[in-house]
Scaffold this active site. Structure first.
Site, mmCIF file in Angstrom:
data_model
loop_
_atom_site.group_PDB
_atom_site.id
_atom_site.type_symbol
_atom_site.label_atom_id
_atom_site.label_comp_id
_atom_site.label_asym_id
_atom_site.label_seq_id
_atom_site.Cartn_x
_atom_site.Cartn_y
_atom_site.Cartn_z
ATOM 1 N N HIS A 115 -7.119 -5.960 2.404
ATOM 2 C CA HIS A 115 -6.031 -5.518 3.207
ATOM 3 C C HIS A 115 -5.541 -6.436 4.041
ATOM 4 O O HIS A 115 -6.033 -7.067 4.932
ATOM 5 C CB HIS A 115 -6.690 -4.213 3.804
ATOM 6 N N HIS A 172 -10.013 -5.555 -3.253
ATOM 7 C CA HIS A 172 -8.807 -5.748 -2.885
ATOM 8 C C HIS A 172 -8.808 -5.924 -1.144
ATOM 9 O O HIS A 172 -9.782 -5.355 -0.535
ATOM 10 C CB HIS A 172 -7.887 -4.355 -3.003
ATOM 11 N N VAL A 228 -11.033 2.750 -3.986
ATOM 12 C CA VAL A 228 -10.488 2.066 -5.212
ATOM 13 C C VAL A 228 -11.458 1.148 -5.365
ATOM 14 O O VAL A 228 -11.388 0.028 -4.760
ATOM 15 C CB VAL A 228 -8.960 1.549 -4.856
ATOM 16 N N ASN A 251 -12.661 -3.328 2.557
ATOM 17 C CA ASN A 251 -13.766 -1.989 2.675
ATOM 18 C C ASN A 251 -14.691 -2.312 1.660
ATOM 19 O O ASN A 251 -14.293 -2.422 0.351
ATOM 20 C CB ASN A 251 -13.025 -0.612 2.745
ATOM 21 N N ASP A 265 0.682 -0.995 -0.082
ATOM 22 C CA ASP A 265 -0.005 0.007 0.064
ATOM 23 C C ASP A 265 0.785 1.151 0.018
ATOM 24 O O ASP A 265 1.820 1.152 0.798
ATOM 25 C CB ASP A 265 -0.908 -0.014 1.167
#
Ligand code: AMP
Ligand code: ZN
Length: 113
Positions: A103, A101, A97, A88, A31
């Site tokens: 995290h 994805h 975004v 998220n 990240d």
């Protein structure tokens, strides 16, 4: 590939990414604005917009993402100290975004209590 998607551009090599893993279906890179000593993003190579857009066909890539998260956590030396895996979902859930994805966040020094 979505031409305006920043993560598709990284996957295609059109934009710089600090990769820690890639195979046919999944990539992982650091990240750019880490929230912890270890902060890696794990994502499908194919553009999937969010968890809300998953279909039955996505089962293999989703399980691949979790298995790679486990391996990367081990390689980064945080498997035993512990980590968080977070999706998220949509703007209200903190997603900025819109290329799915996961995290992987960890590496904190916690005091034992
Ligand atoms: P989210 O809020 O779940 O959509 O997370 C997006 C994450 O992508 C944030 O933690 C950003 O710091 C990260 N990010 C955005 N652009 C880039 C980039 N070009 N390279 C690496 N990470 C990025
Ligand atoms: Zn994309």
């Amino acid at each position: 590939m979505e031409k305006d998607c920043i993560f598709c551009q990284i996957i295609q090599g059109e934009k710089q990414g600090d990769f820690v893993y890639q195979d046919n279906s999944v990539v992982a890179f650091k990240d750019q604005n880490p929230q912890a000593p270890v902060h890696i993003l794990i994502l499908p190579k194919n553009h999937i917009r969010s968890i809300n857009d998953l279909s039955e066909n996505d089962r293999p890539v989703i399980s691949e993402m979790f298995l790679r998260a486990k391996e990367i956590a081990s390689e980064m030396g945080i498997a035993q100290s512990g980590y968080k895996l977070v999706f998220n979902v949509e703007r209200g859930g903190g997603q900025y975004v819109f290329h799915l994805h996961l995290h992987l966040i960890g590496g904190w020094q916690r005091k034992e209590s």
